[in-house]
Every structure is written in C-alpha cells, then in structure tokens.
Design a protein around this motif. Structure first.
Motif, PDB file in Angstrom:
ATOM      1  N   LEU A 702       1.587   6.093   3.160  1.00  0.00           N
ATOM      2  CA  LEU A 702       0.437   5.864   2.324  1.00  0.00           C
ATOM      3  C   LEU A 702       0.858   6.306   0.814  1.00  0.00           C
ATOM      4  O   LEU A 702       0.628   5.343  -0.042  1.00  0.00           O
ATOM      5  N   SER A 703       1.477   7.284   0.447  1.00  0.00           N
ATOM      6  CA  SER A 703       1.970   7.684  -0.652  1.00  0.00           C
ATOM      7  C   SER A 703       2.845   6.527  -1.498  1.00  0.00           C
ATOM      8  O   SER A 703       2.703   6.092  -2.623  1.00  0.00           O
ATOM      9  N   SER A 704       3.824   6.093  -0.534  1.00  0.00           N
ATOM     10  CA  SER A 704       4.637   5.117  -1.080  1.00  0.00           C
ATOM     11  C   SER A 704       3.617   3.514  -1.680  1.00  0.00           C
ATOM     12  O   SER A 704       3.799   3.026  -2.727  1.00  0.00           O
ATOM     13  N   HIS A 705       2.684   3.255  -0.675  1.00  0.00           N
ATOM     14  CA  HIS A 705       1.973   2.129  -0.881  1.00  0.00           C
ATOM     15  C   HIS A 705       1.052   2.437  -2.082  1.00  0.00           C
ATOM     16  O   HIS A 705       0.934   1.567  -3.001  1.00  0.00           O
ATOM     17  N   LEU A 706       0.581   3.690  -1.994  1.00  0.00           N
ATOM     18  CA  LEU A 706      -0.164   4.079  -3.470  1.00  0.00           C
ATOM     19  C   LEU A 706       0.510   3.944  -4.585  1.00  0.00           C
ATOM     20  O   LEU A 706      -0.101   3.264  -5.667  1.00  0.00           O
ATOM     21  N   GLU A 707       1.656   4.310  -4.607  1.00  0.00           N
ATOM     22  CA  GLU A 707       2.826   4.345  -5.804  1.00  0.00           C
ATOM     23  C   GLU A 707       2.909   3.084  -6.189  1.00  0.00           C
ATOM     24  O   GLU A 707       2.676   2.521  -7.499  1.00  0.00           O
ATOM     25  N   ILE A 708       3.108   2.160  -5.212  1.00  0.00           N
ATOM     26  CA  ILE A 708       3.635   0.595  -5.795  1.00  0.00           C
ATOM     27  C   ILE A 708       2.142   0.049  -6.223  1.00  0.00           C
ATOM     28  O   ILE A 708       2.378  -0.565  -7.182  1.00  0.00           O
ATOM     29  N   ARG A 709       1.121   0.249  -5.423  1.00  0.00           N
ATOM     30  CA  ARG A 709       0.136  -0.661  -5.856  1.00  0.00           C
ATOM     31  C   ARG A 709      -0.858  -0.012  -7.107  1.00  0.00           C
ATOM     32  O   ARG A 709      -0.976  -0.844  -7.890  1.00  0.00           O
ATOM     33  N   LEU A 710      -0.427   1.207  -7.278  1.00  0.00           N
ATOM     34  CA  LEU A 710      -1.202   1.978  -8.453  1.00  0.00           C
ATOM     35  C   LEU A 710      -0.382   1.330  -9.920  1.00  0.00           C
ATOM     36  O   LEU A 710      -0.831   1.244 -10.640  1.00  0.00           O
ATOM     37  N   SER A 711       0.951   1.259  -9.444  1.00  0.00           N
ATOM     38  CA  SER A 711       1.989   0.890 -10.811  1.00  0.00           C
ATOM     39  C   SER A 711       1.467  -0.687 -11.090  1.00  0.00           C
ATOM     40  O   SER A 711       1.383  -0.965 -12.165  1.00  0.00           O
ATOM     41  N   GLU A 712       1.378  -1.609 -10.146  1.00  0.00           N
ATOM     42  CA  GLU A 712       0.958  -2.696 -10.214  1.00  0.00           C
ATOM     43  C   GLU A 712      -0.358  -2.999 -10.953  1.00  0.00           C
ATOM     44  O   GLU A 712      -0.567  -3.860 -12.082  1.00  0.00           O
ATOM     45  N   ILE A 713      -1.314  -1.896 -10.586  1.00  0.00           N
ATOM     46  CA  ILE A 713      -2.704  -2.083 -10.997  1.00  0.00           C
ATOM     47  C   ILE A 713      -2.390  -1.721 -12.752  1.00  0.00           C
ATOM     48  O   ILE A 713      -3.137  -2.249 -13.488  1.00  0.00           O
ATOM     49  N   ILE A 714      -1.825  -0.425 -13.021  1.00  0.00           N
ATOM     50  CA  ILE A 714      -1.682  -0.042 -14.385  1.00  0.00           C
ATOM     51  C   ILE A 714      -1.100  -1.143 -15.116  1.00  0.00           C
ATOM     52  O   ILE A 714      -1.469  -1.416 -16.296  1.00  0.00           O
TER      53      ILE A 714
END
Length: 1122
Positions: A702-714
């Motif tokens: 979950l942390s990994s997915h959030l990290e990747i997707r949050l980076s993309e969103i930012i």
C-alpha cells in the motif's frame, strides 16, 4: 501380539510413500503434457522415428532387427540413459509400491481384520486411504501418454550400453500393458478384498449421511453456534466420534465412490452399500485424484458397468444420480457456503472476544474449518469443469473472500491463543481423560498382559502431566502415544486377537477422545493443516484469480480480500520430499499469486484514498484567494448600495456541500469513505505473511502504491507544458500538496501505515531532478520553467526585476508575455517554491543558474581578450581624461559586455530572492538548526583560511543565507579553468574585466530604457542588477585566484567614478539624458558590496551628485496617500 504383522507401521509408511509416488506421477504427467516443460529428449526431432517405433512395438522392442529406426538412440545412448533414468526409477517406484500394497492387503485380508470408522478410526482411515492412494497412482500412471516412450528409450539405451536389458524392465512393461484400462484391472485385483472393503465403507453409514445433510438441517440444529445454548457454553465439546466430526466430506466421498467401483459386487447384493453409493454420486460430478487431476465419477462408473453383465440397473442409477447432481448439487453447496459464512463469522467473533472458549470449544473450530474447506474445494473442482446448466451462478461465488477470511481468522486465533488451548487440554488429559481411561481398563473383562501394559502406559503418561509444564514452556510430544494407539487398534482388530476392540467400544471412544486432546497440545498446526488445507487453489490459478476479481467487485467483500494472499502462504503444504523438482515452481506460483493479489488490493486502496484526497483538494481549492473576487465585489456593491451585476448562475459558497437535510442522502464522499473503511479492514487479518522463506508485509504494498501514485499526482498538478511553457503557480501547487498530505494523514486511522515516512519519501524525491523511477520531478519542471520562461524574458528586458516589491514584473510593451511575472516571483510564490523544492531542489536550481552564469562569463572573457591591449592602457592611464577618451573609442563590444553582465545580474537577483525565501522557510521549520549555522557563519573573518571559509559559506548558502562570497559561483568559475590557462592569465583577465565594465558604464546613459523607476526601485532595463553581478562575479573570480577582493573593488570604484564624472562634463543632451539614473547605479554597487563602504565612495565620487540624482529621478513622481 506377535502375529500382528506390523500392520499399523506398514499402513503409515505405505500411505506416506504412496502420496509421494502419486505426486511424482502427477508431476511427470504435467511436464510431459506441457510444451515448455517437456523433457528435451521427447522434443528432439532426431528422436521422433525412435519414439514412434518404441511406442508401436512396446513392450517387445527388437533393437537388433530394426537398428535403423533406433540409430538416434545408438548415437546418443549415454545422453538418453541420463535423461530417462529419473523417469524410469519413478516408474519402478510404482511397481515397488504396488508389490507392497498387494502384500499388505493380502495380509489384512488373511487376518480378517475388523474395520469400523467410529471405533478403530485411525486403522480404518489408514486402510481406506491406502486403497484410494493406490488406485489414484494407477489411474494417474495410465494417464501418462509418454510412459512407454520413456521406459522403452531407457531400456534400448541400457541394452546398447551394457549388452543386456534392465532386469526390472519385463515387470515394468508388463504393468504398463496390464493397466492400459486401469479400472478393469483394478476391479479384478480387488475382487478378493470385497468383503473387508465393503465392511470398512459400510461403517460410514452413520457418519457420512450425518455430514451430508441439507443446509436446512444445519440451520435448525444451529450447527457450529456457541450462542444457541449459552448455559452450556463452557462445557467441553466432545462426542463418541470426535475424529469423524472433522473428517473431510470429500475424503469420505472418494472412499465410497472409488471403493464401490473396485468392489462393485456388493452394490447388487447389499442395499446399504447401494444407498451409500447413490448418496455420494448425488453430491457432485467430480472427485479429486490428486491436485488438479479429477475423476468424472458418473462417466467412469457408467463406462465400467456398461461392460459388465447384470449391471443395467446400476447404469440407470448412475444416470439418475448424475441428473440429480446437475440439477441440485450446485444449489445445495451454494446454500452451504452461505450458511458457513454466517456461522464462521459468529464463531470467530465470539472466540475473538472470549479466547478462553478455545479450550472447551476447539472441536467447533476444526469442524468449521473442515466444512468450509470441503465447500471451497468442491466449488474449485466444479467451477473449472462447469456443467451446461440453466443456472451457472450456482458455480460462481462472488463472496468466496468472506469464507476464506473467516477460515484464516479462525486459524489465526488458534495460533495466537495456542497457550490457552494447550493449558486447557493438559489439565483435561491429566484430571479427566487419565481417570476415565483407568476406570475403563478396570472394567474390562479380558485384558491380556501385553495389551494391559500398553494401556497402563497411556494412563501413566497422562497422569503425570501438569500446568507447570505449560507455564515453563516445556515441549510436548505425544506422537508415541498416538502411534501406540494405532498399533493397539491393529492388534485388536485382527480376527483371532485375544482382545477384540469391537467388544470394547467404550475403550475406543475414550482413546479417540484422548488422541484428539493430545493433538490439541502438540499437533495443533498439523490438525489445522489437515482441516483447512486449500492449497488445491495453487493448481487452479485461473479459478483463484477469478474468485478474487469477483469478490473485489463486491462492496461488502472488500474487507475480506486479504484472505486471498493469506491463503497463498499455505501453498507449501502441498509439497512432498519425493518430488523436489516442483518445489521451485510452487514457490514461484505462491509468491506470484500473493504479490499479484496484494498489488491489486493496494491499488484499490490507494485509488480510493487518493480519490478522497482529490475531492478534499477541490474543496480546498475553493478557499483560495483567487476565488473570492466575486464575493468581494458583491460586498463592495452592497456597501455602496449598488445593484449587484447579474453573472448568470451563481456559484455555491465553499461549505455548501456539508449541508444536507436528510442523513440518509449519501454523497460521493460518503461512499468513498465507506469503501475505504471496508477495504482497509482487510489489512487487520495479519500484519505480515510468510510465503516459503519470504516475509511479506501487506501495508508495504500500500505504501509503495501510494508513493508512486502520489508522485504522479503531484507532477500532474504542476501542469507543466514544455511546448507552451505553462506551469502552475507554486502557491496553488503547495496548497494542493498540503491538502493531499492532510487527507493522507487520516489513513493511519484505518490501517497501520507510516504516513510520515511515505510523505517524506515522496516530497524528498520531488527535490531531486528525477525520482526513483527516473521520472522528471517538480524540481526539474520549475528549474526549466524559470530558466526558459521568466529569466529568458528578463534577459530581454520584457520582464523587469523589481527590488521595491522583491519580485519580477512585466514590462509594458507590445509583446506581453503569456503570464504575469509577479504571479510566479513574488515573496509568497518563492516561499511556496522553497517549501516544494527544499534546499536540495533549490541547490539544483542554483547549479543550473550557475551554468548559465559561467556561459556568460566565458563570453565576457572573450571580449576582454579582444580588447586586452586597450584595457591595459586604460588601467594604467585612468587619471588622464584625454587619453582615456581616445582609448575608449578603440574599445569594441562595450554594450555586449554590459548586456551579458546584466543577464548575470538578473540570474543572481532571482537566485538571491529564492535563497532569501528558503532562509525564511527553514527559520520557520527548523530554527534550532539555523541558529548554529548562522553563528558559525558569523565566526568567519577575513583572516580565516579560504577553504574553511568556503566550506562554511557553502553550508550557510544551502540554508538560504547570503554570503560575502557566493560558494556556488566560486565552484562554477573554478570548474571553468583549464590546464592550458595559467593563474596569472586568469587574474589579468579578471582585473581587465573590471576595468572594461567600469569604463563601459557611462554608455548606459545613452539607452532610453536606463531610466530609474521609483515604483520598481530599479532601472527599466534591469541594469540595476549590474550591482549584484559586479560584486559577486568579482568576488568569486578573485577568490578562485586567491587575491584581495577589497583592493580590486576599490580600484574598480575609482575607475568607475572617474568615468561617470566625465558624464557631467559632456554637454550633449542625448548622452546625459539618463545620467542621474546611471549615477545611482554606482551607489547600488557600493550598497550591495560587503567589501566597499560609503566612505570609499565619497572619497572618489561627490555625495552631492548622488543626492541630486535621487532628487532628479523622484521629482517627477506624484506622491499619493490612501
């Protein structure tokens, strides 16, 4: 007891060996059928003629008469032997196993053993298991199409190598021929054993029907419920047939169907056999041979009985049972699964709340697990081979996640509270079972000495047990007791034994209960494996994934999805030492399935969470100042009592979304929060899972997915378009990032995630030019934008640096930029930029700015070299006005020089503004760190070693503090030096560059854009930035050359003052139009310098001229207040 023939030991060993041989045969069948895994010897084109010949002539292969067909084997005989030896040995294991089974079955038949599942449970179960295992081995062997080719090739190679065939080949090849039609041969073999097999199967008459009840009977009896009789909740769960209560229903059906196929004569002679057989045939369409190898029970039975005279009625019975199974079995099992979901949920909830009940009610747990396991396996078998019916939904279960979840929950409770279970049953064994067993022994009429010794040893072993052993964490091992009980069952089941167990059913019941209780002490894990093993899912990956997808689509099932990866951690239960080759494949499959499910769960969780964040970001965006213009305008009109102009549909004010008249009305945000709550609940099943030797932590996915997707969103929120050079304002982006971070901080309320670490990782990666995946970041985007858009326009004077407002502003012209410079460069924007990029990001920005500075410095040096002779003379004759005037006319490139210095000044001004904002941000975030850095910087004096000075300045500069000498510029200029240029030459160029700048300053008065703007606090063509450029470039170049900065800047000031004073002596209006504005530049240079003072300026340039210059540039400005 001497004549017992070691039946118990042989049954135990042969069952274990038979399982290994069966798995081995299944493995050979699989790899031979798989194009990718087939042995190379079977896929070799050169071997095709030999394989065809061997298969055709098997088993009588005359390799001497047809040597031409076997030429390829002759050439590669050693390779053929090496490649086929393991398969040949495996087939020999079948021969050996068959011989031992024959021998043991004949011995048991000769001994006329007694079998009753309710009395001698272990002995009967081992006997029936052996028959089914042996049959499964033979059936699987018959399904291996390449067995003749493999054995024949080995024998040919053996005979060609050693001159004679392998001694075991005749028996092995004969077995292959005999079992071409396995069921016909097997029924012949088991004819003599019909009586005993039938007796053993008929002992299931009470057990199997009771276990195979319709779900209505389960509900009426409140099966598995601890709450239906609350008064008896603490009473121990026990019965006369404890082991039978959690015996697999599928195992019993396999015994019945295969047993009566082998001994079918009893179906015509015994109505009870026929009734039991029909009941099993109605329960489904397939039974498991091993793993994903199935037996179509109706087809096999019909094919076998069709060829036997007098079995017409049985064939009709089979057809009737098949029709019944197709019509009703799917619905029956669907209802059972529905019931078990509720029953297991209640059971798990009660036991989780009161774990002390696990002691007396442990049997309920294993019954629940066994019932559920049977239903899962039934669905898996039949969904892969679904019959053509009008209601296929009976074979599709989109709520399987819940059943698996509760199974995992119950297993987890048994493991977690094993101490409770162990403590309870140790007391039960010592204080109840030992006493009951002793009384039972005393009441026996006949008890031979040796049997008496064995029974007495049971009593003595149990009597010495105490709770202190549990408290001291002593290891218990009752395997010897259980094996002795199995031996005793074998001894007393023989027809002519002095003590017959069938005469003492009470003894059997007590010992069966004791056996269960001992397992609760030392073999809980084995019992959990026996009752809840669903590793069959490993061999049905398509069905397994389909179940997951169906469950994940259901809102109510999201909280149970973690059961799927958890099940993968038990796939190692299906491995066997006799087939080590498949262990790697099973491990990979387990890991792949587990990781795939966790990735999908994490993906769904992160998608829901980030959708909530996006919604919160939108709400937060409504509160930005830019959206309050209409409200301010309306308020102003109301204050002035004017009519508010109509603007079509009025927007709702922020906060209106929180107002609702009825709580029943659910918003999209409500639904998303419910979904988040549901799916995050699944993470409560376990904090980690072990798949083989890999420890897998679900929350890390979950942390990994959030990290990747949050980076993309930012990155997406930055809205950077390299083509149109558009980008989001830093303040708006920071507001969005802050809104996302605030929303994400609520996630730890649902699931244990280190959100601080996650946000730190994401935001720190944005301070680097590329993130961990090699994707450009905010640092990259904003660095490119400020360099390519803002500073490029500032270099062309389309954008002006405005010291008064600490920003850049657009110049009024025909070519207006597509953006307002102040919206990206004022203090609030640069503070937001510093928050987003941090010290690392601004360091990267500075490095890129310094690259542009050094490129301009290189061009400046070229201009100095072109005018070197003239500049040398001007430096030596600066006090001779006439000669200076003549030399000045010989200079070329003065305007170019000032233009490039202005560009450097603009770049350094922007950098200074960014550094100042960084300092403010760091003072707010880490004041205790900034204090020591500032103190360290203040300790630097002119006498300090230059290396120490630069090191401290570099630290201070990274913290956003201004330094007398810019360490970044020093480093950039030092990197420009080449081996071909001497230090003296560089020093000379530096001195002459200052001369060139000084003598070129008066030419600025000719430029109409050099006028000073009071509103901006600078010149309209950015020449006020020369002050910063001259001071920093000179300081950096002289620091690299280790020269006195103050001395050379004094020389520059003297020369510049001299040349500017000559402006006043020139009476041409055009040349002196912006004279006062240029005078102010000299004052700015001194103000910006850490090495020059006003006293130095007054010594060479009259202060009255500066005062008059300020009065001149300010006098035309109308001052207004309010």
């Amino acid at each position: 007891m001497e004549n017992h023939q070691k039946l118990a030991e042989k049954l135990t060993i042969l069952n274990e060996r038979g399982n290994g041989v069966l798995i081995r045969m299944n493995y050979i069948k699989k790899i031979c059928a798989d194009v990718k895994l087939r042995p190379p010897i079977l896929t070799d084109k050169m071997m095709e003629p030999a394989i065809k010949y061997i298969t055709k002539k098997f088993p009588n292969i005359d390799f001497r008469g047809n040597i031409q067909s076997l030429t390829s084997i002759q050439r590669q005989k050693s390779e053929v032997m090496e490649a086929t030896t393991s398969y040949y040995d495996s087939f020999l294991d079948v021969v050996e196993f068959r011989d031992h089974v024959y021998e043991l079955l004949n011995t048991i038949d000769a001994s006329q053993c007694f079998f009753d599942i309710a009395i001698n449970f272990d002995f009967t179960k081992s006997y029936l298991d052996l028959i089914i295992t042996y049959t499964s081995v033979i059936v699987t062997l018959a399904r291996i199409d390449e067995k003749k080719a493999l054995v024949g090739m080995f024998n040919c190679a053996h005979e060609m190598t050693k001159g004679s065939r392998d001694p075991s080949y005749p028996r092995l090849s004969q077995m292959f021929v005999e079992y071409e039609h396995p069921w016909k041969k097997l029924t012949e073999e088991f004819g003599p054993h019909t009586q005993l097999v039938t007796a053993a199967l008929l002992s299931l008459r009470k057990i199997y029907p009771r276990r195979n009840l319709p779900v209505e009977r389960w509900r009426s009896a409140q099966l598995l419920s601890l709450l239906n009789a609350s008064a008896a909740m603490l009473d121990p769960a026990c019965c006369d047939t404890m082991a039978c209560e959690y015996l697999s229903l599928e195992v019993m059906e396999r015994w019945i169907i295969i047993g009566f196929l082998l001994c079918h004569s009893s179906l015509n002679s015994n109505p009870s056999s026929q009734e039991l057989w029909k009941m099993a045939l109605r329960s489904g369409l397939y039974i498991t041979v091993t793993r994903d190898e199935l037996l179509s029970i109706h087809k096999v039975s019909e094919d076998l009985f069709d060829g036997i005279k007098g079995y017409g009625k049985r064939v009709a019975d089979i057809k009737e049972c098949r029709d019944h199974a197709i019509a009703h079995s799917g619905a029956l099992h669907r209802e059972r699964r529905h019931f078990l979901r509720g029953a297991l949920k209640e059971l798990a909830t009660v036991l989780e709340d009161e774990p002390g009940l696990l002691g007396p009610k442990a049997l309920f747990v294993f019954m629940a697990l066994s019932f559920s396991r049977d239903e899962v396996q039934w669905l898996v078998r039949h969904s892969e081979n679904m019959p053509k019916i009008k209601q296929p939904e009976d074979y599709i279960d989109n709520q399987m996640a819940e059943l698996l979840f509760h199974m995992e929950k119950l297993k987890g409770l048994m493991r977690k509270y094993h101490y409770v279970v162990q403590r309870y049953h140790i007391q039960y064994l010592a204080q109840f079972d030992a006493l009951v067993l002793n009384d039972t022994i005393q009441n026996m009429h006949v008890c031979p000495e040796e049997e008496s010794v064995l029974l007495s040893s049971f009593v003595s072993t149990l009597s010495v047990l105490s709770v202190k052993q549990v408290e001291s964490k002593e290891e218990f091992d009752f395997r010897a007791v259980r094996l002795d009980w199995l031996r005793l069952q074998a001894y007393t089941s023989v027809n002519k034994a002095p003590l017959l167990i069938k005469d003492y059913p009470d003894l059997a019941k007590v010992m069966n209960m004791i056996q269960f209780h001992t397992k609760m002490v030392d073999a809980t894990e084995e019992l959990l494996q026996e009752t809840s093993n669903v590793s069959i899912l490993c061999f049905y990956p398509r069905v397994f994934e389909k179940m997951f997808c169906q469950s994940s689509e259901q809102m109510t099932m999201k909280r149970y999805l973690m059961a799927f990866p958890s099940v993968c951690s038990h796939f190692h239960w299906c491995r066997h030492p006799l087939c080590p080759e498949e262990e790697e494949a099973i491990e990979k499959r387990s890991l792949r399935s587990c990781v795939t499910f966790l990735e999908q769960i994490a993906s769904q969780t992160s998608a829901i969470m980030l959708e909530i964040c996006a919604e919160q970001c939108n709400l937060n965006d409504q509160l930005l100042p830019k959206h309050c213009v209409e409200a301010i305008s309306a308020a102003r009109h109301r204050k002035q009592k004017k009519a508010v102009p109509k603007r079509g549909v009025q927007k709702e004010k922020p906060g209106a979304e929180s107002l609702r008249k009825d709580r029943i009305i659910t918003t999209n945000m409500d639904k998303m929060h419910l979904m988040l709550t549901e799916i995050c609940s699944s993470y409560s099943l376990c904090s980690d899972m072990v798949v083989y030797e890999h420890i897998i932590v679900p929350t890390e996915f979950l942390s990994s997915h959030l990290e990747i997707r949050l980076s993309e969103i930012i990155v997406r929120m930055a809205n950077y378009n390299q083509t149109t050079q558009e980008i989001a304002r830093p303040t708006e982006l920071l507001a969005g990032v802050t809104a996302y971070a605030a929303s994400l901080q609520t996630l730890p309320s649902y699931v244990t995630v280190d959100m601080a670490r996650l946000l730190k990782n994401v935001l720190l990666q944005q301070t680097q030019p590329l993130d961990s995946r090699g994707v450009p970041t905010l640092t990259n985007f904003y660095t490119n934008w400020y360099l390519e858009s803002l500073l490029r326009l500032a270099s062309n004077s389309l954008v002006v640096h405005c010291p008064a407002m600490h920003c850049f502003v657009n110049q009024i012209s025909d070519n207006n930029p597509a953006f307002r410079a102040e919206e990206f460069s004022d203090i609030s924007e640069l503070r937001a930029l510093a928050e987003l990029l941090g010290p690392y990001g601004l360091k990267f920005l500075s490095e890129n700015l310094m690259w542009h500075v050094t490129s301009q410095v290189s061009e400046l040096k070229k201009l100095v070299v072109e005018n070197m002779d003239v500049l040398v003379q001007m430096r030596n004759n600066f006090d001779k006005a006439e000669e200076m005037a003549n030399l000045k006319r010989r200079l070329t490139g003065g305007e170019n020089l000032l233009k490039r210095m202005t560009i450097i000044g603009v770049i350094l001004s922007f950098r200074w503004m960014a550094q100042d904002c960084l300092n403010e941000v760091l003072q707010k975030h880490c004041p205790l760190l900034m204090g020591p850095i500032e103190s360290l910087k203040d300790c630097i004096s002119p006498d300090t070693d230059i290396k120490v000075t630069l090191s401290v300045f570099e630290l201070a500069s990274a913290a956003g503090m201004s330094c007398d000498v810019d360490p970044a510029l020093v480093s950039a200029i030092r990197s420009m030096q080449t081996d071909n240029t001497s230090i003296d030459t560089e020093y000379k160029l530096s001195c002459l560059l200052l001369v060139f700048i000084a003598v070129s300053l008066p030419s600025l008065a000719l430029d109409p854009n050099s006028s000073y703007s009071r509103e901006h606090g600078g010149h309209n063509n950015n020449v006020h930035c020369l002050a910063l450029a001259i001071n920093h470039v000179a300081a950096a170049m002289l620091t690299v050359q280790n020269k006195n900065i103050e001395q050379h800047l004094k020389e520059f000031l003297l020369l510049a003052s001299s040349t500017l004073l000559q402006l006043g002596q020139n009476e041409e209006k055009g040349e002196s139009k912006n004279r006062e504005s240029v005078y102010l530049l000299l004052h700015m240079i001194v103000e910006e310098s850490a090495f020059l003072s006003q006293d130095m300026l007054e010594s060479c340039f009259p202060y009255v001229l500066l005062r008059n210059a300020y009065r001149e540039v300010y006098k035309s400005i109308a001052i207004t207040l309010g």
